[in-house]
Design an enzyme around this catalytic site. Sequence first.
Site, PDB file in Angstrom:
ATOM      1  N   SER A  63      36.783  48.812  14.767  1.00 40.18           N
ATOM      2  CA  SER A  63      36.049  48.101  13.712  1.00 40.18           C
ATOM      3  C   SER A  63      35.745  49.012  12.519  1.00 40.18           C
ATOM      4  CB  SER A  63      34.742  47.542  14.260  1.00 40.18           C
ATOM      5  OG  SER A  63      34.993  46.723  15.380  1.00 40.18           O
TER       6      SER A  63
HETATM    7  N1  SAM Z   1      34.439  48.431  19.802  1.00 44.90           N
HETATM    8  C1  SAM Z   1      35.833  48.727  19.553  1.00 44.90           C
HETATM    9  C2  SAM Z   1      36.014  50.070  18.910  1.00 44.90           C
HETATM   10  O1  SAM Z   1      35.033  50.692  18.552  1.00 44.90           O
HETATM   11  O2  SAM Z   1      37.184  50.489  18.793  1.00 44.90           O
HETATM   12  C3  SAM Z   1      36.542  47.655  18.784  1.00 44.90           C
HETATM   13  C4  SAM Z   1      36.719  46.449  19.597  1.00 44.90           C
HETATM   14  S1  SAM Z   1      38.063  45.434  19.143  1.00 44.90           S
HETATM   15  C5  SAM Z   1      37.472  44.748  17.641  1.00 44.90           C
HETATM   16  C6  SAM Z   1      37.795  44.164  20.363  1.00 44.90           C
HETATM   17  C7  SAM Z   1      38.181  44.564  21.760  1.00 44.90           C
HETATM   18  O3  SAM Z   1      37.730  43.556  22.654  1.00 44.90           O
HETATM   19  C8  SAM Z   1      39.685  44.667  21.979  1.00 44.90           C
HETATM   20  O4  SAM Z   1      40.016  45.936  22.459  1.00 44.90           O
HETATM   21  C9  SAM Z   1      39.979  43.583  23.015  1.00 44.90           C
HETATM   22  O5  SAM Z   1      41.020  43.897  23.923  1.00 44.90           O
HETATM   23  C10 SAM Z   1      38.638  43.476  23.715  1.00 44.90           C
HETATM   24  N2  SAM Z   1      38.406  42.226  24.445  1.00 44.90           N
HETATM   25  C11 SAM Z   1      38.753  40.969  24.109  1.00 44.90           C
HETATM   26  N3  SAM Z   1      38.361  40.108  25.073  1.00 44.90           N
HETATM   27  C12 SAM Z   1      37.739  40.846  26.032  1.00 44.90           C
HETATM   28  C13 SAM Z   1      37.107  40.537  27.271  1.00 44.90           C
HETATM   29  N4  SAM Z   1      37.038  39.301  27.740  1.00 44.90           N
HETATM   30  N5  SAM Z   1      36.581  41.539  27.972  1.00 44.90           N
HETATM   31  C14 SAM Z   1      36.642  42.835  27.538  1.00 44.90           C
HETATM   32  N6  SAM Z   1      37.236  43.180  26.387  1.00 44.90           N
HETATM   33  C15 SAM Z   1      37.769  42.199  25.635  1.00 44.90           C
END
Ligand code: SAM
Length: 217
Positions: free
Chosen positions: A62
Amino acid sequence: MDPKQKERDTMVREQLERRGLRNARVLDAMRSVPRHLFVNDNLQKHAYADRPLTIGHYQTISQPYVVALMCDQLELANTDKVLEIGTGSGYAAAVLSQLCERVITIERIPDLAEKARETLAQAGCSNVTVHCGDGTLGHQEDAPFDAILVSAAAPSVPEAYKQQLRAGGRLIIPAGHSRSSQSLYRVRKKSDTEFSTEDLGGVAFVPLIGEKGWQET
Ligand code: SAM
């Protein structure tokens, strides 16, 4: 001095303070966490840019401002236990690790979870535990949490998050019916049965995919 310190100081001044962020603990954490460690090699020159960056698997780290804003709105104390859903690169978990006692973070893509574990260890974040699985169910095993940060967008707020907050706890989550744009919400658990919800404004996150989130396309 860390050769990237100047870039981080500039990022904090121009992207965070200029937008009105004043939380000294959050600003200090953003100044100290080495964001470039969480960014892929081919994007190193953009590591401190004012935007999200790809981390592979169609996912993103993000934008710095969004991470700082969410951490600010969680109103963290250094004794708090925090759950993050959507570890991605591990960057937000690293920032959280500076602001509270313990971070439990869940990522659904095994490759990203493994890489985040390695990067968090490299960054010295010893109070973060990375799990791989469907975070739409929360993490009952370590509940209740003082705060929950959801880093991917849900169609609506999964009930498990509200249940797994302790009374007085805060949840930050992007949610809405569109997969491409959402609102960022703060939910406060006022008592075991009472919640209040604030809309903090428009955001665009990748989808939260899972049993209580979006279906995989
Ligand atoms: N917080 C992260 C960082 O600092 O890099 C960015 C997160 S990214 C915007 C969103 C993440 O949520 C992705 O890696 C995606 O694979 C994960 N995600 C989506 N659905 C999910 C779920 N049900 N459980 C866990 N992770 C999930």
